[in-house]
Design an enzyme around this catalytic site. Structure first.
Site, mmCIF file in Angstrom:
data_model
loop_
_atom_site.group_PDB
_atom_site.id
_atom_site.type_symbol
_atom_site.label_atom_id
_atom_site.label_comp_id
_atom_site.label_asym_id
_atom_site.label_seq_id
_atom_site.Cartn_x
_atom_site.Cartn_y
_atom_site.Cartn_z
ATOM 1 N N GLU A 72 0.823 -1.232 0.000
ATOM 2 C CA GLU A 72 0.000 0.000 0.000
ATOM 3 C C GLU A 72 0.851 1.274 0.000
ATOM 4 O O GLU A 72 0.638 2.178 0.827
ATOM 5 C CB GLU A 72 -0.962 -0.009 1.187
ATOM 6 C CG GLU A 72 -2.005 -1.095 1.069
ATOM 7 C CD GLU A 72 -3.159 -0.989 2.065
ATOM 8 O OE1 GLU A 72 -3.066 -0.226 3.046
ATOM 9 O OE2 GLU A 72 -4.181 -1.664 1.838
ATOM 10 N N GLU A 111 -5.524 -8.227 -0.699
ATOM 11 C CA GLU A 111 -6.292 -7.937 0.528
ATOM 12 C C GLU A 111 -7.728 -7.685 0.108
ATOM 13 O O GLU A 111 -8.004 -6.758 -0.658
ATOM 14 C CB GLU A 111 -5.754 -6.704 1.263
ATOM 15 C CG GLU A 111 -4.463 -6.964 1.998
ATOM 16 C CD GLU A 111 -4.011 -5.778 2.847
ATOM 17 O OE1 GLU A 111 -4.864 -5.053 3.397
ATOM 18 O OE2 GLU A 111 -2.785 -5.582 2.936
HETATM 19 O O1 AHR Z 1 -5.508 -5.775 6.732
HETATM 20 C C1 AHR Z 1 -5.349 -4.685 7.590
HETATM 21 C C2 AHR Z 1 -4.564 -3.559 6.946
HETATM 22 O O2 AHR Z 1 -5.310 -3.046 5.877
HETATM 23 C C3 AHR Z 1 -3.249 -3.926 6.310
HETATM 24 O O3 AHR Z 1 -2.194 -3.930 7.200
HETATM 25 C C4 AHR Z 1 -3.062 -2.848 5.299
HETATM 26 O O4 AHR Z 1 -2.290 -3.277 4.207
HETATM 27 C C5 AHR Z 1 -4.471 -2.445 4.936
HETATM 28 O O5 AHR Z 1 -4.640 -1.070 4.978
#
Ligand code: AHR
Length: 499
Positions: free
Chosen positions: A172, A290
């Site tokens: 990210e 994610e």
């Molecule tokens: O999954 C929780 C968080 O969400 C992770 O650490 C990050 O990559 C995202 O913002």
């Protein structure tokens, strides 16, 4: 409402790659410590990992697992997590305002992966660190021996290399909250440089560049284009991250899959644009590394309670307790991923245990399945072979901020005389009749329907009742010749297994 679906083996999306059912373990809250790792627990194995959790992770059916973060990785020194455990440093984890004890690092995590039978997808720190540290980690992990780092690995008890194929180039990096946050130009150059260096050691690695942290990021679309202008020939995948929450808007929430469709389309369009611009033969696919349901609004409120002198070990963070509605939406997100199996090469439910996870544990106590466990485990079990391009017609419904959407969302897979169909009924008060024309498929045999629905949309599994919500059988399903008919209850997720 009514919906009619046509399944035909001539209309295909592409093969379902097993990495679509990946997971994610971050050093965050009680995910690693007091989650998967609890040496004092009665079920702990010789490495301190809870065997009851291992069994649940296996049942969940997760394939590739991303590690060790997440926001955590952007401040992580991988060297802290190797060598004699008693000599490992305790560090401040700036991402989650916690203390990292480093009791679990690469070696221990690989031991856990061996027990659950999953592949490692390792993230390198491109926040506070760069290409130099990434290639040292690669040398440590994958070089058989004869160099400083590979010999160090052997001295630390691992003779054979880890053989890690898939690597994330940071996490990210578009997010202002990220340690070492960069603009797309700077990150694109760093990702390209790191990838080139890593490939000088091992050309056949599969490398993931950071895409956007969400479709609502101000740089969404342009970030992907710029990063890939720099790194197109050096990487294999661009990442995507998306979280959805009910937050008092069930109508929009139930249409979350439409937003995921839009996300995937935008990212692949940006990637294909760069491909055309560069005249490249190579195609970049998505690592949706994610995705989940997550009450971010609640989390942001909770985060404000941290004080500067508090750096707890394994605090309770992001411990969402999932509802029936959450499980229905999660099943819908899997439908979206299957529908794009041609361009989504891998995906990781974020995360696995305690932290926005389908599995919960209590220290010294039980481990149990959250509501979201069920659509994931069933989809991973049934979705094999080829994803079909389902031709759907029927009623539509208001999807709130996502516009008008089909009342029933659907995806289907077929392999060796067996088919699976996944369905979500988004209607909040009425059941929907679904008919499925199978005449274009060579699939004989019975049909079985199981799923998640409940009169109480906000029913949960928690410590007071760890099995309040579970899979139910839908008795209304019928097969006559090549036609299947089923009544889907309001706000439900259903999987059909045929043949
Ligand atoms: O999954 C929780 C968080 O969400 C992770 O650490 C990050 O990559 C995202 O913002």
């Amino acid at each position: 409402p009514r919906t009619h679906l046509v399944l035909d083996s001539a209309f295909t999306v592409g093969p379902v790659r097993r990495r679509l059912f990946g997971g994610f373990v971050e050093h965050l809250g009680r995910h690693v410590y007091d989650g998967i790792h609890e040496p004092a627990h009665e079920s702990a194995d010789e490495h301190g990992f809870r065997k009851d959790v291992i069994e649940l992770v296996k049942e969940l059916g997760v394939t590739t697992i991303r590690y060790p973060g997440g926001n955590f990785v952007s401040g992580y020194k991988w060297e802290d997590g190797v060598g004699p455990v008693e000599q490992r440093p305790r560090r401040l984890d700036l991402a989650w305002h916690s203390t990292e004890t480093n009791e679990v690092g690469l070696h221990e995590f690989q031991q856990w992966l061996d027990s659950v039978g999953s592949e490692l997808m390792l993230a390198v720190n491109l926040g506070t660190r760069g290409a130099a540290e990434a290639i040292e980690l690669l040398e440590y992990a994958n070089i058989p021996g004869g160099t400083a780092r590979s010999e160090e690995r052997k001295a630390n008890g691992r003779e054979e290399p880890f053989g890690i194929t898939m690597w994330c180039l940071g996490n990210e990096m578009d997010g202002p909250w990220q340690l070492g946050h960069k603009n797309a130009e700077d990150y694109g150059k760093l990702a390209a440089m790191t990838a080139k260096a890593m490939r000088q050691i091992q050309p056949d690695l599969e490398l993931v560049a950071c895409g956007s942290s969400g479709a609502s990021m101000p740089t969404f679309g342009e970030w992907e284009r710029t990063v890939l202008e720099h790194a197109y020939e050096d990487v294999d995948y661009i990442s995507a991250h998306a979280y959805y929450e009910e937050d008092q808007d069930l109508t929009s929430f139930l249409a979350s899959g439409a937003n995921m469709d839009h996300f995937i389309k935008t990212v692949t369009t940006a990637a294909d644009h760069v491909q055309a611009h560069k005249g490249s033969d190579k195609r970049i696919d998505i690592s949706f590394d994610e995705w989940n349901v997550w009450s971010i609004t609640k989390w942001e409120a909770q985060q404000k309670t941290f004080t500067l002198d508090e750096w707890p070990v394994a605090p309770r963070l992001l411990e969402d307790v999932y509802t029936v509605a959450d499980a229905v939406v999660l099943g819908g997100l899997l439908i979206s991923l299957l529908r794009h199996a041609d361009r989504v090469a891998s995906a990781s439910i974020a995360q696995l245990v305690n932290v926005i996870g389908p599995i919960m544990t209590e220290p010294g106590g039980e481990a149990w399945r959250q509501t979201t466990f069920f659509p994931f485990s069933v989809t991973s079990r049934l979705a094999h072979g080829t994803s079909l391009n389902v031709v759907a017609s029927g009623d539509t419904i208001d999807g709130g901020k996502h516009g008008t959407v089909p009342v029933v969302d659907s995806a289907a897979t077929v392999e060796d005389g067996h088919a699976a169909v996944f369905l979500v009924n988004r209607h909040q008060t009425e059941s929907t009749t679904v008919t499925i024309d199978l005449s274009g498929l060579d699939v004989d045999g019975d049909v079985h329907a199981e799923g998640i629905w409940d009169d109480d949309l906000h029913a949960v599994n928690d410590l007071s009742n760890t099995s309040r919500v579970g899979l139910r059988t839908n008795e209304s399903v019928r097969r006559e010749g090549d036609t299947i008919t089923i009544e889907l209850p309001p706000v439900s997720w259903t999987a059909l297994s045929i043949g």
